[in-house]
Design a protein around this motif. Structure first.
Motif, PDB file in Angstrom:
ATOM      1  N   THR A 464       0.809  -1.221   0.000  1.00 38.65           N
ATOM      2  CA  THR A 464       0.000   0.000   0.000  1.00 38.65           C
ATOM      3  C   THR A 464       0.844   1.275   0.000  1.00 38.65           C
ATOM      4  OG1 THR A 464      -0.221  -0.344   2.385  1.00 38.65           O
ATOM      5  CG2 THR A 464      -2.080  -0.986   1.006  1.00 38.65           C
ATOM      6  N   ASP A 465       2.177   1.130   0.069  1.00 39.86           N
ATOM      7  CA  ASP A 465       3.021   2.316  -0.057  1.00 39.86           C
ATOM      8  C   ASP A 465       2.895   2.936  -1.446  1.00 39.86           C
ATOM      9  OD1 ASP A 465       3.923   2.174   2.478  1.00 39.86           O
ATOM     10  OD2 ASP A 465       5.887   1.327   2.005  1.00 39.86           O
ATOM     11  N   THR A 466       2.771   2.082  -2.436  1.00 43.88           N
ATOM     12  CA  THR A 466       2.774   2.597  -3.814  1.00 43.88           C
ATOM     13  C   THR A 466       1.521   2.228  -4.599  1.00 43.88           C
ATOM     14  OG1 THR A 466       4.004   0.621  -4.451  1.00 43.88           O
ATOM     15  CG2 THR A 466       5.285   2.626  -4.108  1.00 43.88           C
ATOM     16  N   ARG A 467       0.635   1.426  -4.002  1.00 45.17           N
ATOM     17  CA  ARG A 467      -0.537   0.955  -4.738  1.00 45.17           C
ATOM     18  C   ARG A 467      -1.779   1.067  -3.870  1.00 45.17           C
ATOM     19  NH1 ARG A 467       3.451  -3.658  -6.298  1.00 45.17           N
ATOM     20  NH2 ARG A 467       4.033  -3.027  -4.238  1.00 45.17           N
ATOM     21  N   ASN A 468      -2.898   1.290  -4.509  1.00 44.21           N
ATOM     22  CA  ASN A 468      -4.163   1.171  -3.793  1.00 44.21           C
ATOM     23  C   ASN A 468      -4.604  -0.279  -3.811  1.00 44.21           C
ATOM     24  OD1 ASN A 468      -4.266   3.883  -3.314  1.00 44.21           O
ATOM     25  ND2 ASN A 468      -5.636   4.334  -5.030  1.00 44.21           N
ATOM     26  N   LEU A 469      -5.218  -0.680  -2.738  1.00 42.67           N
ATOM     27  CA  LEU A 469      -5.781  -2.026  -2.709  1.00 42.67           C
ATOM     28  C   LEU A 469      -7.045  -2.051  -3.550  1.00 42.67           C
ATOM     29  CD1 LEU A 469      -5.517  -2.794   1.085  1.00 42.67           C
ATOM     30  CD2 LEU A 469      -4.352  -4.032  -0.741  1.00 42.67           C
ATOM     31  N   PRO A 470      -7.324  -3.189  -4.149  1.00 41.60           N
ATOM     32  CA  PRO A 470      -8.597  -3.262  -4.866  1.00 41.60           C
ATOM     33  C   PRO A 470      -9.740  -3.204  -3.857  1.00 41.60           C
ATOM     34  CG  PRO A 470      -7.534  -5.418  -4.795  1.00 41.60           C
ATOM     35  CD  PRO A 470      -6.566  -4.441  -4.196  1.00 41.60           C
ATOM     36  N   PRO A 471     -10.773  -2.451  -4.145  1.00 42.03           N
ATOM     37  CA  PRO A 471     -11.910  -2.435  -3.227  1.00 42.03           C
ATOM     38  C   PRO A 471     -12.540  -3.823  -3.185  1.00 42.03           C
ATOM     39  CG  PRO A 471     -12.449  -1.311  -5.268  1.00 42.03           C
ATOM     40  CD  PRO A 471     -11.003  -1.658  -5.348  1.00 42.03           C
ATOM     41  N   LEU A 472     -12.845  -4.254  -2.012  1.00 41.55           N
ATOM     42  CA  LEU A 472     -13.415  -5.593  -1.880  1.00 41.55           C
ATOM     43  C   LEU A 472     -14.885  -5.563  -2.314  1.00 41.55           C
ATOM     44  CD1 LEU A 472     -12.080  -8.177  -0.802  1.00 41.55           C
ATOM     45  CD2 LEU A 472     -13.257  -7.766   1.350  1.00 41.55           C
TER      46      LEU A 472
ATOM     47  N   SER B 184       6.207  -8.788  -4.912  1.00 45.14           N
ATOM     48  CA  SER B 184       5.805  -7.384  -4.754  1.00 45.14           C
ATOM     49  C   SER B 184       5.894  -6.925  -3.308  1.00 45.14           C
ATOM     50  CB  SER B 184       4.383  -7.186  -5.299  1.00 45.14           C
ATOM     51  OG  SER B 184       3.494  -8.075  -4.680  1.00 45.14           O
ATOM     52  N   VAL B 185       5.905  -7.862  -2.377  1.00 45.50           N
ATOM     53  CA  VAL B 185       6.081  -7.502  -0.968  1.00 45.50           C
ATOM     54  C   VAL B 185       7.549  -7.633  -0.553  1.00 45.50           C
ATOM     55  CG1 VAL B 185       5.471  -8.127   1.404  1.00 45.50           C
ATOM     56  CG2 VAL B 185       3.728  -8.150  -0.376  1.00 45.50           C
ATOM     57  N   LYS B 186       8.216  -8.657  -1.072  1.00 45.61           N
ATOM     58  CA  LYS B 186       9.614  -8.892  -0.683  1.00 45.61           C
ATOM     59  C   LYS B 186      10.573  -7.913  -1.344  1.00 45.61           C
ATOM     60  CE  LYS B 186       9.303 -13.847   0.300  1.00 45.61           C
ATOM     61  NZ  LYS B 186      10.028 -13.937   1.561  1.00 45.61           N
ATOM     62  N   ASN B 187      10.252  -7.499  -2.552  1.00 43.32           N
ATOM     63  CA  ASN B 187      11.106  -6.547  -3.268  1.00 43.32           C
ATOM     64  C   ASN B 187      10.266  -5.365  -3.735  1.00 43.32           C
ATOM     65  OD1 ASN B 187      14.032  -7.618  -3.738  1.00 43.32           O
ATOM     66  ND2 ASN B 187      12.707  -9.404  -3.999  1.00 43.32           N
ATOM     67  N   PRO B 188       9.753  -4.595  -2.775  1.00 44.78           N
ATOM     68  CA  PRO B 188       8.762  -3.570  -3.121  1.00 44.78           C
ATOM     69  C   PRO B 188       9.288  -2.493  -4.062  1.00 44.78           C
ATOM     70  CG  PRO B 188       9.501  -3.316  -0.848  1.00 44.78           C
ATOM     71  CD  PRO B 188      10.031  -4.631  -1.328  1.00 44.78           C
ATOM     72  N   ASP B 189      10.568  -2.139  -3.925  1.00 42.32           N
ATOM     73  CA  ASP B 189      11.081  -1.044  -4.748  1.00 42.32           C
ATOM     74  C   ASP B 189      11.213  -1.448  -6.213  1.00 42.32           C
ATOM     75  OD1 ASP B 189      11.677   1.033  -2.648  1.00 42.32           O
ATOM     76  OD2 ASP B 189      12.785  -0.668  -1.866  1.00 42.32           O
ATOM     77  N   VAL B 190      11.760  -2.640  -6.426  1.00 43.10           N
ATOM     78  CA  VAL B 190      11.904  -3.108  -7.810  1.00 43.10           C
ATOM     79  C   VAL B 190      10.525  -3.353  -8.420  1.00 43.10           C
ATOM     80  CG1 VAL B 190      12.907  -4.856  -9.302  1.00 43.10           C
ATOM     81  CG2 VAL B 190      14.139  -4.130  -7.277  1.00 43.10           C
ATOM     82  N   SER B 191       9.650  -3.938  -7.633  1.00 44.82           N
ATOM     83  CA  SER B 191       8.289  -4.205  -8.111  1.00 44.82           C
ATOM     84  C   SER B 191       7.598  -2.911  -8.532  1.00 44.82           C
ATOM     85  CB  SER B 191       7.491  -4.894  -7.000  1.00 44.82           C
ATOM     86  OG  SER B 191       6.136  -5.005  -7.353  1.00 44.82           O
ATOM     87  N   ALA B 192       7.726  -1.883  -7.698  1.00 44.17           N
ATOM     88  CA  ALA B 192       7.089  -0.602  -8.014  1.00 44.17           C
ATOM     89  C   ALA B 192       7.720   0.037  -9.245  1.00 44.17           C
ATOM     90  CB  ALA B 192       7.192   0.337  -6.815  1.00 44.17           C
ATOM     91  N   ALA B 193       9.052  -0.090  -9.356  1.00 45.77           N
ATOM     92  CA  ALA B 193       9.734   0.492 -10.520  1.00 45.77           C
ATOM     93  C   ALA B 193       9.271  -0.181 -11.807  1.00 45.77           C
ATOM     94  CB  ALA B 193      11.252   0.353 -10.358  1.00 45.77           C
ATOM     95  N   MET B 194       9.114  -1.504 -11.752  1.00 42.94           N
ATOM     96  CA  MET B 194       8.650  -2.232 -12.942  1.00 42.94           C
ATOM     97  C   MET B 194       7.210  -1.861 -13.273  1.00 42.94           C
ATOM     98  SD  MET B 194      10.370  -5.891 -11.963  1.00 42.94           S
ATOM     99  CE  MET B 194       9.595  -6.874 -13.221  1.00 42.94           C
TER     100      MET B 194
END
Lengths: 536, 270
Positions: A464-472, B184-194
Motif C-alpha cells: 500500500t506504499d505505492t498501490r491502492n488495494l482493490p476495493p473488496l 511485490s512484498v519482498k522486493n517492493p522497490d523493484v516491483s514498483a519500478a517495474m
C-alpha cells in the motif's frame, strides 16, 4: 566465495537505493535494451538455434556427470604440453597458489585479462595484500578498477557508467596507475579508447606475468579457450613470460569438436555477434612463442557441492554469456551491485547462493530477486531453467532440507527471518484446505469491507506504499454462484470425491435469498463496483 | 462436455466479475459450466515462495475436486501454469524423497487445465465470440501466459475479432509488470519500478483500457494506476469478451478504478 562481497546488504535493501538512482537506471535501460534487441536479431539468423541450445546443454550435462574423468584427462594433457596443474578447494587456496607462483618469480606486477573467477576469489585484493599490483586490461574492467568500483555486469562490467562518467574517471585516476590520460580528454568513444590503449600498452610491454580465466577448457588436448572483443586479452596471453590461468572446474568440455557449438551460441548470446573478434586458444607452452611457463589453477569453491544437487546443478552449465541479465526486468531496475557477487542477474541469483551457501541475509534474499517471469530461461543458450532453480532454493531457505556442504551431505535448518511468513503460509494453507473455513473468512472480509484500512500493517505495507488495494466487492464469486446461478450442481464423480461439498443444499433455486445481504456494500464510497448479486 | 470453472482465489474474492464474465461467455457459446464449490487455491503462492510441503495438501485437494471433468478452464495464465508445470514436479519430488508414487498419481488425475483463451481457440475453435467493446485497448501479455503456457497470439486473435474495439500496441509488452506474487512484498522497490514503467507505457498508448488475462497482474497495475489517478482502466480479457451490444461492459467515469463490473448482466445470466 571471496570475502570481498560479504557484509553487503540484502538484495531488497541494496535495490532500495539503486532503484532511486535515475542515472543508473537510465544507463542500464539503454544498454540492456540495445543488447537484447541485437541479440534477438543474431539468434533469429540461425535456423538451428533450438538444436544448438539443446546440444550445448547436453554437452555440459554430460561433462558435469563425468567431471572426475574429464578433469583427470585435462590434467594429463596440460602436463604433457608443458604446463603445471594446481587444484584449489576454495578461493583462499587459489589465491595462495597464485601468490606463491608470482612471488617465486620475484615480480610485483601482473596484467590481467577480465576474469570473473578471480573476481569470485578476490584475487586482486589478495595480491595487493602480498605486495603485488594486478592491472585489469579489459577496458570495462579497467574503468571499474580505476574508479575503485566493482563490476556490475558479466559481459559489460562498467554498464552502470556512461561515457561522461568514464572520461572523468580516466582524467582523475589514470595518472595514479601509470600513463596519465591525455589533456582535455573528451567523452568521445574513440578518444576514450585511445586513452585506454596508450595507458595499457605501457603495461603490456613491461609486465612479465599475465593472469587469465578461461571460457572453456578442452579435456582431450589440455587447451584453454578465451573469447574476447578487444584484443587486450590476447596481449596478456602472449606477451608475459609467465601465464597463470584460474578457472572453475565446470568450464571443461570433452573435445575440440564440442567447441563448435559454443563458438556459435556464446558470441550471439552475449555480444549479439556472429563471431567474437578474438578467440584465443593455448595449450601448455610452446618454445619461442608466448609465455615460457604456464600454470593452470583449477578451482572448486562450492562447485562440487552444487553438482551434488540434482535440481541446482544445471547452474553449472552457465557459459557466462549474460543474456539472462540483459532481459531481466529486475536486473534492469536494481543494477548488478545489488546482487553482491561477481555473478549478478538471474544466473547470479541461483549460482551465488549455491557456491556461497545460504547463510547470510544477502544470500538468502537472492533467490527472491525474481518475479519468475521466465524471460531468463527463454534466452539461456544452455537452457538453464532458472525459475525452477530459484523456487528450489527458496524451498531450501524456507523449509531447510538436505544439501551438500564441503562435500558432506547435511540437513540444514530453515534460514532465519521467515517465522512470520512461515506461520502465515501454514495458516493460509489450513484455511484453503477447509472450504467452510475459507467461506467464513470470505464472508467476514466482505461484510467488514468498509472497515478495511487503506494502508496495510506489517510487511504488507510495502503493497500500500505505492498501490491502492482493490476495493473488496460485496460478494465473492462463489456466493454469487450459490445464490444466483441456476445451474444445478453436478456431483463430482471423480475418484476420491470429497463428499463435504457445500453445493449439497443448493438445488438450483434462484431465489432472492441473498437479498438479505444487500446492505453490506453500502457506505464505502470508493467502491466503483456494482453489487453484482441481489439487485433484481 | 463436462467443463469445470477453476476460478483462482484472487478472482473469487476480489474479482468475482471476471468469473461471471467467463460463465456468461462460455454459456453464450453453448458450454455448460460447473463451478465445483470445494475448490480453493492451487497453491501457487505457497509453492513459488518456497513452501512446497504446504503446497501438497492444496494440490491434492485441487486434484480431488476437479477429477472427472472433461476440461478445466481458468481465466488465469499463472494458475493454469501452476497446475500444468508444477504439479508434475510436486509428484516427482515426492517420489525422489522416497514417498512413493501416490502423490504423482493423484496429481496426474487432474484433467488438462486450459487457460480461457486456449479453451476458446483450441477446444471450441472460435476466435469471434460475438463480443462488442467500442473502446481503445492495449494488451499486456502476462508472463506465465506468454512463456509457460505459450499462449502466443490466441488472446490477440480473440481481441481483434471484438466488434468496435481499437487495439493499441504496448511498448515493452512482453516485459514483466513486476507483480510476481510475494515478490511485490519482498522486493517492493523493484516491483514498483517495474509497475511504474508498465503503467507509463500503457498511458503513452492513449488507450482507455489496459487488458490482460490475469487479475493478479491487473491488481498490481490497477493499484498503481488508481494511486496515480491514471485515466487508464485495468480490465480482464474475459470481461471484454463477455461484453455484447445487448449487454455492454460499461467503464466507470472516474479515473483510476481498480476494477469494473459486468453490471446489469449479473443475476440474470444462467
Amino acid at each position: 566465495m571471496s570475502g570481498t562481497y560479504l557484509g553487503l546488504p540484502s538484495f531488497p535493501k541494496a535495490a532500495h537505493d539503486s532503484t532511486r538512482d535515475t542515472q543508473l537506471r537510465a544507463n542500464l535501460t539503454h544498454a540492456t535494451h540495445t543488447i537484447r534487441t541485437k541479440r534477438a536479431t543474431a539468434i533469429n539468423e540461425l535456423t538451428d538455434w533450438p538444436q544448438l541450445r539443446a546440444a550445448g546443454a547436453a554437452i555440459k550435462d554430460h561433462t558435469l556427470h563425468h567431471l572426475d574423468h574429464y578433469l583427470l584427462q585435462l590434467e594429463a594433457a596440460v602436463t604433457a604440453a608443458g604446463g603445471t596443474v594446481h587444484w584449489a578447494l576454495d578461493a583462499n587456496e587459489a589465491n595462495t597458489i597464485a601468490t606463491q607462483i608470482i612471488k617465486n618469480t620475484g615480480e610485483t606486477e601482473v596484467v590481467k585479462i577480465k576474469s570473473m573467477t578471480t573476481q569470485e576469489t578476490g584475487l586482486n585484493h589478495a595480491l595487493e595484500t602480498a605486495g603485488i599490483h594486478a592491472y585489469e586490461t579489459d577496458l570495462a574492467e579497467l574503468i571499474v578498477q580505476l574508479a575503485n568500483d566493482k563490476p556490475s555486469h558479466i559481459l559489460v562490467p562498467a554498464i552502470h557508467k556512461n561515457r561522461t562518467e568514464i572520461r572523468d574517471i580516466f582524467t582523475t585516476h589514470m595518472t595514479h596507475w601509470g600513463r596519465p590520460a591525455p589533456d582535455n580528454l573528451t567523452d568521445n568513444p574513440t578518444d576514450l579508447a585511445e586513452a585506454a590503449r596508450l595507458h595499457l600498452r605501457e603495461k603490456f610491454l613491461n609486465t612479465k606475468i599475465g593472469i587469465s580465466g578461461a571460457n572453456f577448457m578442452i579435456a582431450e588436448t589440455g587447451t584453454m579457450v578465451i573469447l574476447e572483443s578487444e584484443g587486450n586479452g590476447r596481449m596478456c596471453l602472449t606477451l608475459p613470460d609467465t601465464l597463470i590461468t584460474i578457472a572453475g572446474i565446470e568450464k571443461i568440455i570433452p573435445t575440440y569438436q564440442d567447441l563448435e557449438v559454443f563458438l556459435q551460441t556464446l558470441p550471439r548470446s552475449s555480444t549479439a555477434e556472429r563471431m567474437n573478434p578474438y578467440t584465443s586458444l593455448w595449450t601448455g607452452t610452446t618454445p619461442h612463442d608466448g609465455p615460457h611457463t604456464f600454470h593452470l589453477i583449477l578451482l572448486d569453491n562450492g562447485r562440487t557441492d552444487t553438482l551434488a544437487d540434482t535440481t541446482g546443478q544445471q547452474a553449472l552449465r552457465c557459459i557466462r554469456c549474460s543474456a539472462c541479465l540483459n532481459v531481466c526486468p529486475v536486473y534492469e531496475r536494481a543494477g548488478g551491485h545489488a546482487y553482491g557477487s561477481p555473478y549478478p542477474g538471474p544466473i547470479g541469483a541461483i549460482l551465488t547462493p549455491q557456491l556461497r551457501g545460504t547463510t547470510t541475509p544477502l544470500d538468502t534474499s537472492l533467490p527472491y530477486a525474481s518475479t519468475l517471469c521466465g524471460a531468463c530461461y527463454d534466452v539461456c543458450p544452455v537452457a538453464i531453467n532458472i525459475p525452477q532453480v530459484l523456487v528450489h532454493l527458496r524451498e531450501r531457505i524456507t523449509q531447510g532440507g538436505p544439501t551438500t556442504t564441503h562435500g558432506t551431505r547435511t540437513t540444514i535448518q530453515p534460514a532465519k527471518g521467515h517465522r512470520l511468513e512461515r506461520t502465515t503460509m501454514r495458516a493460509t494453507r489450513w484455511t484453503l484446505n477447509h472450504p467452510t473455513a475459507l467461506q467464513h473468512a470470505h464472508n467476514l472480509a466482505t461484510h467488514t469491507r468498509h472497515l478495511h484500512p487503506q494502508h496495510l500493517p506489517g510487511p504488507a505495507h510495502h503493497w500500500t506504499d505505492t498501490r491502492n488495494l482493490p476495493p473488496l466487492p460485496p460478494h465473492t464469486f462463489r456466493h454469487w454462484w450459490q445464490h444466483h446461478h441456476q445451474t444445478p450442481p453436478t456431483t463430482n464423480t471423480g475418484k476420491g470425491t470429497d463428499t463435504r461439498s457445500e453445493t449439497a443444499t443448493d438445488t438450483g433455486t434462484d431465489t432472492g435469498t441473498a437479498g438479505t445481504d444487500t446492505g453490506t456494500g453500502t457506505g464505502t464510497g470508493t467502491n466503483t463496483q456494482t453489487d453484482g448479486g441481489p439487485q433484481q | 462436455m463436462r467443463v469445470a470453472l477453476f476460478l483462482t482465489c484472487v478472482n473469487d474474492l476480489l474479482y468475482p466479475d471476471t468469473g461471471r464474465a467467463v460463465v456468461t461467455l462460455l454459456e453464450r457459446l453453448g458450454v455448460e459450466v460447473d463451478f465445483p464449490l470445494d475448490q480453493t487455491c492451487c497453491g501457487q503462492a505457497h509453492y513459488n515462495t518456497g513452501y512446497r510441503h504446504e503446497t501438497e495438501p492444496l494440490a491434492r485437494r485441487h486434484a480431488r475436486v476437479f477429477a472427472g471433468y472433461d476440461y478445466v478452464v481458468t481465466p488465469s495464465g499463472s494458475c493454469a501454469a501452476m497446475v500444468r508445470d508444477n504439479y508434475p514436479r510436486l509428484g516427482a519430488r515426492a517420489r525422489d524423497e522416497g514417498r512413493g508414487d501416490e502423490l504423482a498419481k493423484a496429481l496426474a488425475g487432474v484433467p488438462k487445465t486450459y487457460e480461457l483463451t486456449e479453451f476458446l481457440v483450441d477446444v471450441l475453435k472460435v476466435t469471434d465470440v460475438g463480443a462488442y467493446f467500442p473502446h481503445t485497448v492495449t494488451y499486456h501479455p502476462t508472463c506465465h501466459g506468454l512463456r509457460m503456457l505459450r499462449l502466443g497470439d490466441r488472446p490477440r486473435r480473440l481481441l481483434e475479432a471484438v466488434k468496435g474495439i481499437e487495439l493499441r500496441e504496448l511498448e515493452g509488452a512482453e516485459e514483466c509488470c513486476g507483480f510476481g506474487g510475494t515478490f511485490s512484498v519482498k522486493n517492493p522497490d523493484v516491483s514498483a519500478a517495474m509497475g511504474d514503467d508498465k503503467v507509463r507505457n500503457a498511458e503513452s498508448t492513449g488507450a482507455e483500457v489496459l487488458c490482460a488475462a490475469d487479475n493478479s497482474c491487473l491488481m498490481h497495475l490497477g493499484g498503481m494506476m488508481s494511486r496515480q489517478k491514471s485515466r487508464v482502466r485495468p480490465v480482464h480479457l474475459a470481461e471484454i469478451l463477455a461484453s455484447t451490444e445487448q449487454r455492454p461492459l460499461e467503464l466507470p467515469d472516474q479515473a483510476g478504478p481498480v476494477h469494473v463490473t459486468t453490471g446489469s448482466t449479473v443475476g440474470e445470466q444462467r
